[in-house]
Scaffold this motif. Structure first.
Motif, PDB file in Angstrom:
ATOM      1  N   ASP A 266      -8.737   5.782  10.016  1.00  0.00           N
ATOM      2  CA  ASP A 266      -7.590   5.209  11.095  1.00  0.00           C
ATOM      3  C   ASP A 266      -8.755   3.814  11.504  1.00  0.00           C
ATOM      4  N   LYS A 267      -7.387   2.822  12.325  1.00  0.00           N
ATOM      5  CA  LYS A 267      -7.713   1.747  13.016  1.00  0.00           C
ATOM      6  C   LYS A 267      -7.630   2.090  14.786  1.00  0.00           C
ATOM      7  N   LEU A 268      -8.859   1.231  15.173  1.00  0.00           N
ATOM      8  CA  LEU A 268      -8.250   1.437  16.372  1.00  0.00           C
ATOM      9  C   LEU A 268      -7.383   0.577  17.206  1.00  0.00           C
ATOM     10  N   LEU A 269      -6.874   0.941  18.025  1.00  0.00           N
ATOM     11  CA  LEU A 269      -5.215   0.353  18.530  1.00  0.00           C
ATOM     12  C   LEU A 269      -6.302  -0.257  19.790  1.00  0.00           C
ATOM     13  N   PHE A 270      -6.223  -1.676  19.782  1.00  0.00           N
ATOM     14  CA  PHE A 270      -6.639  -1.823  21.026  1.00  0.00           C
ATOM     15  C   PHE A 270      -4.952  -2.789  21.870  1.00  0.00           C
ATOM     16  N   THR A 271      -4.209  -2.300  21.787  1.00  0.00           N
ATOM     17  CA  THR A 271      -2.068  -2.494  22.086  1.00  0.00           C
ATOM     18  C   THR A 271      -2.045  -2.012  22.756  1.00  0.00           C
ATOM     19  N   PRO A 272      -0.328  -2.248  23.440  1.00  0.00           N
ATOM     20  CA  PRO A 272      -0.422  -1.812  24.615  1.00  0.00           C
ATOM     21  C   PRO A 272       0.442  -0.572  23.900  1.00  0.00           C
ATOM     22  N   GLY A 273       0.564  -0.459  23.298  1.00  0.00           N
ATOM     23  CA  GLY A 273       1.409   1.467  22.672  1.00  0.00           C
ATOM     24  C   GLY A 273       1.562   1.243  21.310  1.00  0.00           C
TER      25      GLY A 273
ATOM     26  N   THR B 130      -3.880   4.648  19.852  1.00  0.00           N
ATOM     27  CA  THR B 130      -5.235   5.331  19.230  1.00  0.00           C
ATOM     28  C   THR B 130      -4.770   6.956  20.268  1.00  0.00           C
ATOM     29  N   THR B 131      -4.432   7.556  19.280  1.00  0.00           N
ATOM     30  CA  THR B 131      -4.785   9.263  20.224  1.00  0.00           C
ATOM     31  C   THR B 131      -5.051  10.336  19.181  1.00  0.00           C
ATOM     32  N   SER B 132      -5.588  11.297  19.916  1.00  0.00           N
ATOM     33  CA  SER B 132      -6.686  11.727  19.269  1.00  0.00           C
ATOM     34  C   SER B 132      -6.444  13.021  18.495  1.00  0.00           C
ATOM     35  N   THR B 133      -7.137  13.340  17.588  1.00  0.00           N
ATOM     36  CA  THR B 133      -7.063  14.429  16.505  1.00  0.00           C
ATOM     37  C   THR B 133      -6.125  15.522  16.572  1.00  0.00           C
ATOM     38  N   THR B 134      -6.788  16.101  18.059  1.00  0.00           N
ATOM     39  CA  THR B 134      -5.791  17.475  18.283  1.00  0.00           C
ATOM     40  C   THR B 134      -4.036  17.053  18.413  1.00  0.00           C
ATOM     41  N   VAL B 135      -4.504  15.500  19.137  1.00  0.00           N
ATOM     42  CA  VAL B 135      -2.775  15.398  19.387  1.00  0.00           C
ATOM     43  C   VAL B 135      -1.640  15.217  18.015  1.00  0.00           C
TER      44      VAL B 135
ATOM     45  N   PHE C 278     -10.054  -2.713  13.657  1.00  0.00           N
ATOM     46  CA  PHE C 278      -9.456  -3.288  14.894  1.00  0.00           C
ATOM     47  C   PHE C 278      -8.354  -3.998  14.869  1.00  0.00           C
ATOM     48  N   VAL C 279      -7.907  -3.344  15.807  1.00  0.00           N
ATOM     49  CA  VAL C 279      -6.320  -4.274  15.864  1.00  0.00           C
ATOM     50  C   VAL C 279      -5.924  -4.778  17.548  1.00  0.00           C
ATOM     51  N   ILE C 280      -5.303  -6.106  17.625  1.00  0.00           N
ATOM     52  CA  ILE C 280      -5.556  -6.543  18.708  1.00  0.00           C
ATOM     53  C   ILE C 280      -3.908  -7.231  19.255  1.00  0.00           C
ATOM     54  N   TYR C 281      -3.460  -7.607  19.570  1.00  0.00           N
ATOM     55  CA  TYR C 281      -1.815  -7.522  20.195  1.00  0.00           C
ATOM     56  C   TYR C 281      -1.856  -9.371  19.930  1.00  0.00           C
ATOM     57  N   PRO C 282      -1.003  -9.865  20.363  1.00  0.00           N
ATOM     58  CA  PRO C 282      -0.258 -11.307  19.489  1.00  0.00           C
ATOM     59  C   PRO C 282       0.182 -11.738  21.434  1.00  0.00           C
TER      60      PRO C 282
ATOM     61  N   MET D 155       0.930  -1.359  -0.485  1.00  0.00           N
ATOM     62  CA  MET D 155      -0.468   0.147   0.254  1.00  0.00           C
ATOM     63  C   MET D 155       0.587   1.065  -0.106  1.00  0.00           C
ATOM     64  N   ILE D 156       0.931   2.344  -0.633  1.00  0.00           N
ATOM     65  CA  ILE D 156       1.156   3.823  -0.641  1.00  0.00           C
ATOM     66  C   ILE D 156       0.696   4.180   0.184  1.00  0.00           C
ATOM     67  N   ILE D 157       1.918   5.913   0.247  1.00  0.00           N
ATOM     68  CA  ILE D 157       1.410   6.452   1.335  1.00  0.00           C
ATOM     69  C   ILE D 157      -0.121   6.867   1.830  1.00  0.00           C
ATOM     70  N   SER D 158      -0.612   7.306   0.044  1.00  0.00           N
ATOM     71  CA  SER D 158      -1.524   8.281  -0.197  1.00  0.00           C
ATOM     72  C   SER D 158      -2.578   7.740   0.198  1.00  0.00           C
ATOM     73  N   ASP D 159      -2.335   5.951  -0.078  1.00  0.00           N
ATOM     74  CA  ASP D 159      -3.708   4.970  -0.437  1.00  0.00           C
ATOM     75  C   ASP D 159      -4.066   5.142   1.753  1.00  0.00           C
ATOM     76  N   PHE D 160      -3.343   5.123   2.531  1.00  0.00           N
ATOM     77  CA  PHE D 160      -3.283   4.702   3.933  1.00  0.00           C
ATOM     78  C   PHE D 160      -3.797   6.178   4.897  1.00  0.00           C
ATOM     79  N   LYS D 161      -3.182   7.265   3.918  1.00  0.00           N
ATOM     80  CA  LYS D 161      -4.374   8.791   3.887  1.00  0.00           C
ATOM     81  C   LYS D 161      -5.892   8.534   3.790  1.00  0.00           C
ATOM     82  N   ARG D 162      -6.413   7.805   2.455  1.00  0.00           N
ATOM     83  CA  ARG D 162      -7.295   7.658   2.164  1.00  0.00           C
ATOM     84  C   ARG D 162      -8.095   6.727   3.548  1.00  0.00           C
ATOM     85  N   THR D 163      -7.713   6.382   4.150  1.00  0.00           N
ATOM     86  CA  THR D 163      -8.376   4.512   4.677  1.00  0.00           C
ATOM     87  C   THR D 163      -9.177   4.741   6.340  1.00  0.00           C
TER      88      THR D 163
END
Ligand SMILES: Cc1ncc(COP(=O)(O)O)c(C=O)c1O
Length: 381
Positions: free
Chosen positions: A11-18, A21-26, A331-335, A1-9
């Motif tokens: 954001d996934k929600l990150l259910f990970t330890p980091g 998911t951050t706020s748009t304003t951050v 939804f992104v979970i973690y192994p 996937m090229i970067i411009s495709d990323f911009k169109r998708t």
């Protein structure tokens, strides 16, 4: 996937330890170019350092905040390699991968080390800690991970801090995944060094770690230097003399972090954030148990940061399939990261709200039906 495709998708929600998911304003706060010697930037860095100390209920000059470029591990390595003199010895209390990482750092730098090892679902025995220290007077420093993100286990830093204080040892706490979500009073808990990073519970973007330290301990670091870039003393004196970093600072990550700290205040501080995470966690656990999943840790040792779930014990269960189906749904979970048991992890920190947790549970339900998973009994260890 090229970067411009990323911009169109979306954001996934990150259910990970980091990273989380951050706020748009951050994220938007990072969209400014500022020179590292700009007075506005230097003022922001000083403000961040003060606010971090305030979150730990301490202040300068008795305590200092030092920002280190890089991820959380850089802050841990900086602390361990700067704080422990060649004549010193580290007692490292280990019940997970991040505890093991601290030992690895000590070994690489030839720092004398005693490891007190526990299973990944077991709390350390305080009597054993005390006896070990008494029998090994060459121990100068004690390290422990507060929230072992490997499992979600929460170590008893208050009790360990009390032992460290009574036996006159320097106490180092890896609070990477808990600072900002658990109220940690450094002075009351007798913590000499506390380490966390920008992209955990303060909800900034990745780019740096920070070390909150007792000034009298920091001053002792001067003679212990083992690394140029990770020299905690030199980094601190650079920041204190002219407010500047010795090497290129993570300007954009610091601008985002400044906004993240404002948003933490607006939310109601650590207390309110802790409540949101605890509510998220209760909803997550309730929903997953209802679907048939079993938790790895017992309630008495669990944090509300991240939760480990056992694989369903069904021959058709494949974590890779489960993960990718959820990922495709956003939804992104973690192994898992456990040495003995098959688990996966779901974090509930970051910009996540009950509605996101419910949507995740609904998605998990859909995926397990698609995979024809039937739950069978699974051994915990
Ligand atoms: C408790 C703990 N310590 C250390 C680290 C390492 O941090 P990083 O991956 O940012 O280097 C992590 C990362 O999740 C962590 O959770």
């Amino acid at each position: 996937m090229i970067i411009s495709d990323f911009k169109r998708t979306k954001d996934k929600l990150l259910f990970t330890p980091g990273p989380l998911t951050t706020s748009t304003t951050v994220k938007e706060a990072a969209l400014i170019d500022l020179g590292s010697r700009d007075s506005a930037f230097i003022a922001i860095v000083q403000q961040i350092r003060q606010k971090l100390l305030a979150l730990a209920h301490v202040e300068s000059p008795n305590y200092e905040a030092v920002i280190i470029q890089g991820s959380g591990t850089f802050g841990i390595e900086s602390t361990i390699t700067s704080a422990i003199p060649a004549s010193g010895m580290l007692l490292n209390i280990v019940n997970g991968a991040y505890g093991r990482r601290m030992s690895q750092i000590a070994r690489i730098h030839h720092i004398p080390l005693i490891e007190l090892m526990y299973d990944e679902n077991q709390l350390p025995d305080l009597t054993v800690i005390e006896t070990l220290i008494t029998e090994n007077p060459e121990i100068t420093h004690i390290a422990v991970v507060h929230g072992e993100t490997t499992t979600g286990l929460l170590n008893p830093i208050e009790e360990i801090g009390e032992i460290a204080h009574r036996l006159k040892k320097t106490f180092i706490v890896d609070a990477m995944s808990t600072f900002g979500a658990y109220d940690i009073d450094m002075r009351a808990l007798k913590i000499s060094y506390l380490i966390s990073s920008s992209n955990k519970c303060i909800e900034g973007i990745p780019g740096f770690s920070y070390v909150l330290a007792k000034r009298i301990e920091l001053e002792k670091c001067k003679k212990n230097v083992r690394s140029l870039s990770l020299d905690l003393y030199d980094q601190w004196s650079g920041l204190n003399t002219n407010g500047q970093f010795r090497f290129t600072p993570p300007v954009h990550a610091l601008l985002a972090f400044n906004e993240a700290l404002i948003e933490l205040e607006n939310e109601g501080g650590i207390e309110a954030r802790a409540q949101r995470y605890a509510d998220n966690n209760a909803l997550l656990i309730g929903g997953m148990e209802k679907l048939g999943f079993t938790l790895y840790l017992s309630p008495d040792v669990r944090s509300y940061i991240i939760t480990s779930f056992l694989y369903p014990g069904h021959p058709d269960f494949s974590f890779e399939v489960f993960y990718s189906k959820l990922n495709d749904m956003g939804f992104v979970i973690y192994p898992g990261k456990l040495s003995k048991v098959d688990c996966f992890r779901i974090g509930n920190i970051g910009q996540l709200y009950p509605v996101d947790i419910q949507n995740l549970i609904d998605a998990v339900e859909k995926v397990i039906h698609e995979m024809n998973i039937v739950f069978t009994e699974q051994k915990k260890q």
